[in-house]
Structure formats: C-alpha cells, structure tokens
Design a protein around this motif. Structure first.
Motif, PDB file in Angstrom:
ATOM      1  N   ASN A  88       6.306  -3.286   7.654  1.00  0.00           N
ATOM      2  CA  ASN A  88       6.816  -4.547   7.973  1.00  0.00           C
ATOM      3  C   ASN A  88       8.262  -4.587   7.488  1.00  0.00           C
ATOM      4  OD1 ASN A  88       4.404  -5.682   8.855  1.00  0.00           O
ATOM      5  ND2 ASN A  88       3.516  -5.346   6.870  1.00  0.00           N
TER       6      ASN A  88
ATOM      7  N   ARG B 242       4.572   1.844  11.582  1.00  0.00           N
ATOM      8  CA  ARG B 242       5.637   1.085  10.995  1.00  0.00           C
ATOM      9  C   ARG B 242       5.579   0.447   9.780  1.00  0.00           C
ATOM     10  NH1 ARG B 242       9.891   0.396  15.456  1.00  0.00           N
ATOM     11  NH2 ARG B 242       9.071   2.134  17.017  1.00  0.00           N
TER      12      ARG B 242
ATOM     13  N   TYR C   8       5.222   4.708   7.548  1.00  0.00           N
ATOM     14  CA  TYR C   8       4.505   5.220   6.466  1.00  0.00           C
ATOM     15  C   TYR C   8       4.601   6.542   6.427  1.00  0.00           C
ATOM     16  CZ  TYR C   8       1.606   0.875   5.715  1.00  0.00           C
ATOM     17  OH  TYR C   8       1.266  -0.321   5.215  1.00  0.00           O
TER      18      TYR C   8
ATOM     19  N   VAL D 248       0.958  -1.101  -0.192  1.00  0.00           N
ATOM     20  CA  VAL D 248      -0.005   0.000  -0.143  1.00  0.00           C
ATOM     21  C   VAL D 248       0.783   1.234   0.126  1.00  0.00           C
ATOM     22  CG1 VAL D 248      -1.705   1.145   1.291  1.00  0.00           C
ATOM     23  CG2 VAL D 248      -1.778  -1.314   1.190  1.00  0.00           C
TER      24      VAL D 248
END
Lengths: 275, 275
Positions: free
Chosen positions: B156, B154, B165, B61
């Motif tokens: 991954n 955060r 992000y 995303v």
C-alpha cells in the motif's frame, strides 16, 4: 432501494442521530449525515474473534480496527449510550454462511452473549475533508452511494479468514491527485490515502472492465468525466466480503453496506482509539 | 561472503552480543545467535520519516515497525546501552539513490543529527519457535541464510514510498502447514503467519520460476524436498527494497540483509513495543 438521505444534517449531534436511527426515523445511507467518524460493524461468534482481529491487524488499510468489544457487549466505547443492535439503519444476518435476513432494523434477538462486535473505519469520514478542500467527489455531489468494486488484491490471511480488497472509487483530475492523497492520507483509521489510481492501475487490480461496462459490486454507478481518472481507496466492505467467503458456522451479523454506525469521535481523533 | 556464524550461542546475553559485534568479533549473519528479538534497520533523512512511518503502518505484515527514533538519536529503547551506528555486523550506505558503501562495520560518520532510525521486525525471531516445535527449516539445519524473493505483490503506497513485498521462503510438508501457521501467527511484530504457500501460490506471487531455476534475490539457495512445498512469509527486506526504489535524496543507511540488530526483547514481547 430505500431513499438515500444524504443531505448534511449538522443540526443533530451524533447521539441524537443514533436515537433517530434507533426509532426508525432515518433509513438507508448514513453518508453525509454526521461530521463524526462512522464505522462498519461485523459481529461474529467468539471462536472466530482472534482470527478476525488478526485479519484487521494484518490488513489495517482495508480493515482499520476501531474497536473490538467483549463477548456479548453491545455498547460501543466510541459512542455514548449506544446500542450496536439497534443504532444502525439496516443489518444483514447470515447463518452457517447463508444470508437469512436482509435489511433488518434490529438484531437484539440474534445478538447472543457469545457474539463479539467489531467496529471498522469508514471512508465517509474523509469525504467531508475532501469537500472542505473543494474536492467533493461526484457521488457526494449527486447524492449517490460511492461505487465499490471487489479487486484481485489479496488480503494477508489470518487463520480461517482470507479474501480480497474491496475498493471505493472516486474520480479526479490527474493534477488533483497529490492533494487528494495528502488530505485522505491523514485519516489513518479510515483507509488513509488511495491504494491505486489511473486506468492502468484499474486494469491491474481487476476493476477496469467493470467500470467501463457501467457495473458496480456495491453502491451506485457514477460516471467518470473524460478529464478525470478513477482513484481507489481500500473500503470497509472488505471484511464483510471476507467473512461471507469464509462460510463461518453460526450466526454472523453486519450493517448493510452504506448504512453505518455513527460514533462520537471526531474524524481525526485517532488518539482515542486504543485496542 | 563472510563465514556465517549460525551456531546457537545462548552463553551470550543480547547486550554481550551487541558488544562483540561492536568490537568486530562477530561478522556476517546473526541468524540463531540470539534468543531475543532481532530487527532490521533503516535510517532516513528526517523529511522522509513521516511517509516511511506511514509505509510501515499501512503494511505491518511486511514492515512491522518496532521503533521509530527521534532525529539524530542512535540508542534504541529496545536495547540497553546500544548504538545503532556500530552494533550491527555490516551496513550498506546509499547516496542520492546510489549504493556508495557496502558491508561497512560502522556508520558513525554518516549518521547526522537529521537522520531518523527505524527498527523493523525480523523472522529470525520465530525460527527458534519453529525449531522448538520440531519444525526447524532446512536453511537453519544447513546453516544457510533463508532464501528471499521479490514478489509482484504491491505495498500500500505512502507518500513517496511504494514497492513490492519481499518474502522469505521455508519449505514444509503440506500436513505441517496448519501448525506452522499457528506457531508463527503468534509473532505479530515479526511478520506473523505466512502470506502464501504451495506452488500455485508461488506462481501467483511471481516467484515460482525463480525457485525452479535455483535463483534467489537475497540469501542462499535452499532445495525443496519432493514431499514439501514452499511457504512464504513477508520479509523485513521489503522496506529496504522500497527505499532503494524510491531514489531518495541524501544519505540512506541500512543493515546488510541477514546481519541484524539484536534487541533485548523476548521474541513474544509485543507489549513493550509502543509507537
């Protein structure tokens, strides 16, 4: 709790295992039962399928989508002669957001032509690789289910679905973490490398107190030795919790956490998964 | 700041636009310049390529991977006769984690046979769709760059890479949010639907105070009318910040935020992206 069958049984092929499960000869956890890839099942009314597929695509670490079936279909492309309605040891069924049947051994009556099945990767697959590398997790050594916790980490929302990451926890010595990250990092469709490790991170993701108090949200309580720290992987129970929280209309089904669908895929067979 | 060229210029094809940029005839922001998909560029030494690809796959995303080139290659499959070293208005160059050149118009000297280029989706693509639906964001109406904020969410982690992000912010009336979610949700490779909206969520993701104080981390400050609330999309600047934070050895390059690579892809042409 039914007795856990966790002894490694390589004498059965994945197809034989599914048949034994279908006949009711294997109940409870499927951990360690198969060398092939295991999967979580979610079954939804078709009107929610697009949003749920989006949830998986937007959160592939927690919800690694292995297969999305056509409405009404129950034979998985990832498992020969399979029947997703009978080949899992135990199912849960919800109606209008309420759990109406627990630990059902068969959902042929509930599965209508409007139901869409989703298979989602599971961390059982990489446990064999950890064991082969001399890094068998304590839960596996003790024949316990892996402890699982609902975190405060939010999923990227998709339409009607939102929710939080569920993690599975295994403990390791700090010096082993790089190797553990590397090994599990190869299992892209099975949650891959851990998303967090250490006590500080455990506090940040909202699970430290639960661990200290000897609690779990799913699975078994497993003690952490003094020289080890908790390591957290995203967990395939995540979509199940997200689906429950979304209070969908109609009949929703899933496997019982721990009792998975056994596919024919090799654990590292990422290539054959086309969505 | 160079003057922003934000007037919509459908008279140029994407290939003509790239040529004009290559010749230095277009500088600054590429927002609104093309109807085709625009992309973020990250260029890394090859030893980091696997981990960075993993970062994208695990955070699609924020880091929707459109293309990963072969080491040394600089012609994108997504843009005919393109040269990623010259076809972006401005580049930044880091050496051993330190910014050594800003706003370079050309990185042919820096791009070695060991460099791997990555193209990542950009939210400029869905702005046209919002405009077509009568939901043009204020920044676009006022010819400003979209405001961007580093959040506390955060990523991954993947090997050497971790980070937070970055979000872009556009404000809408609460009643328009469902439609805004629906429209942008179709742009899967361009961050899709928003990840958060409203002041409470702004506080949760750690950006409310910055907005209230009239600050931005990237882009321009854009006021939020009293009857509107902030809506946050994951932003393609995320991987750039993650790369900076990872203090990689060697030479790393990227576009200047706001000055993007113009591809030949239609904004909804997800199919042609094969990784």
């Amino acid at each position: 709790m039914p007795a856990l069958i966790t002894s490694y049984a390589p004498e059965y092929s994945s197809q034989e295992l599914r048949l034994k499960i279908r006949r009711g000869e294997i109940k409870g956890s499927t951990s360690g039962l198969a060398r092939t890839m295991q999967a979580n099942l979610i079954v939804l009314p078709s009107r929610y399928a697009k949003d749920f597929r989006g949830l998986c695509m937007r959160n592939p670490v927690a919800c690694p989508l292995l297969e999305c079936l056509k409405p009404g279909d129950w034979e998985s492309r990832l498992a020969e002669n399979s029947d997703l309605r009978t080949d899992i040891p135990a199912y849960n069924v919800w109606k209008d957001g309420k759990l109406v049947s627990r630990r059902k051994s068969d959902i042929r009556e509930e599965w209508t032509s409007d139901h869409v099945g989703f298979l989602i990767g599971c961390s059982y697959s990489f446990e064999t690789a950890l064991k082969d590398a001399g890094l068998e997790p304590m839960c596996s050594k003790k024949n316990l289910a892996v402890p699982m916790y609902i975190t405060n980490i939010r999923l990227n929302p998709s339409g009607v679905f939102s929710g939080f990451y569920v993690v599975s926890m295994r403990s390791y010595k700090p010096c082993d973490i790089p190797r553990v990250r590397e090994i599990t990092g190869n299992y892209i469709k099975q949650h891959g490398e851990p998303i967090a490790w250490g006590w500080e991170e455990a506090a940040r993701i909202g699970v430290a107190r639960k661990i200290e108090m000897g609690l779990v949200d799913f699975g078994d309580v497993v003690e952490i030795p003094d020289d080890e720290i908790p390591v957290f992987w995203a967990c395939g129970v995540t979509p199940q919790v997200a689906v429950q929280e979304s209070r969908l209309k109609g009949v929703v089904m899933s496997h019982l956490p721990g009792s998975m669908f056994v596919t024919d895929l090799e654990p590292d067979d990422e290539e054959s998964i086309m969505l």
